[in-house]
Design an enzyme around this catalytic site. Structure first.
Site, short mmCIF file in Angstrom:
data_model
loop_
_atom_site.label_atom_id
_atom_site.label_comp_id
_atom_site.label_asym_id
_atom_site.label_seq_id
_atom_site.Cartn_x
_atom_site.Cartn_y
_atom_site.Cartn_z
N GLU A 279 0.30 -1.19 -0.25
CA GLU A 279 0.30 -0.01 -0.03
C GLU A 279 1.49 0.86 -0.02
OE1 GLU A 279 -2.93 0.55 3.46
OE2 GLU A 279 -3.95 -0.60 1.67
N HIS A 300 7.74 -27.08 -0.99
CA HIS A 300 7.43 -27.89 -1.37
C HIS A 300 6.34 -27.74 -2.40
CE1 HIS A 300 9.64 -31.11 2.03
NE2 HIS A 300 9.39 -29.36 1.56
N LYS A 415 -14.25 -0.14 -3.71
CA LYS A 415 -15.21 0.28 -3.10
C LYS A 415 -16.12 0.86 -3.49
CE LYS A 415 -11.91 0.56 0.70
NZ LYS A 415 -11.80 1.27 1.92
O1 PA5 Z 1 -3.47 0.85 5.85
C1 PA5 Z 1 -5.00 1.56 6.04
O2 PA5 Z 1 -5.28 3.01 5.88
C2 PA5 Z 1 -5.93 0.67 5.80
O3 PA5 Z 1 -5.64 -0.35 5.67
C3 PA5 Z 1 -7.11 1.13 6.87
O4 PA5 Z 1 -6.62 0.24 7.80
C4 PA5 Z 1 -7.88 -0.10 6.03
O5 PA5 Z 1 -9.02 0.13 5.23
C5 PA5 Z 1 -9.17 -0.07 7.66
O6 PA5 Z 1 -9.62 0.96 7.94
P1 PA5 Z 1 -10.35 1.59 8.80
O7 PA5 Z 1 -9.41 1.54 10.33
O8 PA5 Z 1 -10.34 3.19 8.17
O9 PA5 Z 1 -11.29 0.90 9.51
#
Ligand code: PA5
Length: 427
Positions: A279, A300, A415
């Protein structure tokens, strides 16, 4: 203590070219002058974290440990992976310590959801719901379900005392609900993104409930912060690692980094790393694809490809010298499996020879560069140190690629489509 071994990966001289850029970027991280600068709260967090909240967390965790058999931790992505990785790495995957920790809200799977709800029926459980936005669909659905079950089992009033919410300090649906219901709340600071949040209450509360010494965990993070906030590439192994990644991506034209561990209980560290690097760096059609494997299990399955397949990857191996437990190979009179040559040898010895033999096979015959990160043992201090090492390396590495490490614009696309298909208003 953490050691970086580059001898099976590249010559240290190859990193010389990065010396000056490391100085510039380290200064920019500290002075917050590059894109994403409003999400750099994690960089000094081991120093600046709210000690009063940490004390409250320890007190509440003690209460949870004394009164409940299960803690259900609801969260996804950065609000899930760090706690899970840490608890499994420290307690193991067959731990019998109480309370049992169940991770929930990280999937839409009807099968998993139904089975967890069934399992919780009649059990004494508490909930830690973690969401910065308070509106993440997976987490919100799961929380709605598990809260309903808890209220049905113990009543609304008792349920209020068994629900702990970790969210933004000032805004969001979860904060509004927590205030209305009177849940205990902890803060996910607004200048820390999910994947950099393991040292906040997002990680600390579940860890404390799992019996982990969070002071040691934070001490490890603090020492890593003090060590790696250092712009001298010759002495800073964190930035040597970051520059090696850049070297493999740009100069050696590798497209994949394979994170390897030799313990199933470290598999989730690989999942945490995949999110951290994926990310942070996978933007603007750039970045290494982070993936992970647990050896010898995956030797394996993936072993063939790594040894002989397309030369697209390099490995980053996290090797822990001393296991928490050990087992000896027993004698067998018949010896039909021919294993008596290993009689009384420990599995840690066997695992270590597998590590050495594989390292040699992959680097020498397979020509796969292998970076080794060696820890003497796994404990809260070392894990805090390791997590901070990777977070700082990730920021440096993304900035070397001229990418903002702290946003994730690509995540929104699926999303939008999903909300449209689900008929959500406004989509
Ligand atoms: O790294 C990030 O920002 C995402 O992975 C969020 O942590 C994830 O989408 C969860 O979001 P939230 O804490 O708003 O529920």
């Amino acid at each position: 203590m953490l050691k970086l071994i580059l001898e099976n990966a590249l010559k240290k001289e190859e990193l010389e070219q990065y010396k000056d850029r490391v100085v510039t970027i380290n200064k920019a991280i500290n002075e917050k002058t590059l894109p994403g600068n409003d999400y750099l709260g994690w960089a000094k967090y081991p120093l600046t974290y709210d000690k009063q909240e940490a004390e409250q967390i320890k007190k509440d965790a003690e209460y949870v440990r004394n009164h409940f058999d299960v803690l259900v931790v609801c969260g996804i992505g950065g609000s899930y992976l760090g706690a899970r990785a840490a608890i499994e790495a420290l307690n193991g995957i067959k731990s019998t310590s109480k309370p049992e920790i169940i991770f929930f809200g990280q999937t839409f799977s009807p099968n998993y959801t139904a089975q967890v709800l069934e399992y919780l029926k009649g059990k004494k459980f508490a909930i830690n719901v973690i969401s910065k936005s308070g509106t993440t669909t997976e987490t919100s659905i799961a929380f709605r379900l598990v809260k309903e079950l808890l209220e049905k089992q113990i009543g609304k009033d008792a349920a209020r005392k068994a629900i702990f919410a970790t969210t933004d300090k000032e805004t969001g649906a979860l904060l509004t609900l927590a205030r209305k219901e009177g849940y205990q709340t902890y803060v996910l600071p607004s200048d820390i993104g999910g994947r950099y949040s393991v040292f906040s209450a997002v990680g600390l509360f579940p860890l404390a409930c799992a019996g982990v010494d969070i002071d040691d965990f934070m001490k490890g993070a603090y020492d890593a912060m003090a060590t790696f906030d250092n712009d001298d590439l010759h002495s800073n192994i964190c930035y040597q690692y970051a520059c090696s990644r850049d070297y493999f991506y740009r100069k050696a034209k590798k497209s994949c980094e394979l994170f390897v561990t030799y313990e199933p209980q470290f598999t989730q560290i690989g999942e945490w790393l995949k999110q951290l690097f994926g990310e942070s760096e996978g933007k603007m059609k750039k970045g290494l694809f982070p993936t992970s494997a647990t050896f010898s299990t995956d030797l394996h399955s993936l072993g063939q490809f790594i040894q002989d397949g397309s030369p697209v990857l390099f490995e980053t191996i996290i090797y822990v010298e001393k296991p928490a437990y050990d087992v000896l190979v027993p004698h067998d009179d018949l010896d039909l499996d021919g294993l008596n040559y290993l009689e009384n040898k420990s599995l840690s010895f066997v695992n270590h020879q597998a590590f050495e033999g594989t390292l040699q096979a992959h680097t020498q015959e397979g020509k796969v560069p292998c970076i080794v990160l060696e820890l003497d043992s796994m404990n809260p201090y070392n894990l805090g140190y390791l997590f901070y090492f990777f977070m700082r390396a990730c920021a440096m590495s993304a900035y070397l690629l001229e990418i903002n490490p702290f946003n994730q614009p690509g995540v929104e696309v699926y999303k939008r489509n999903m909300f449209h298909l689900l008929g959500k208003k406004g989509y």
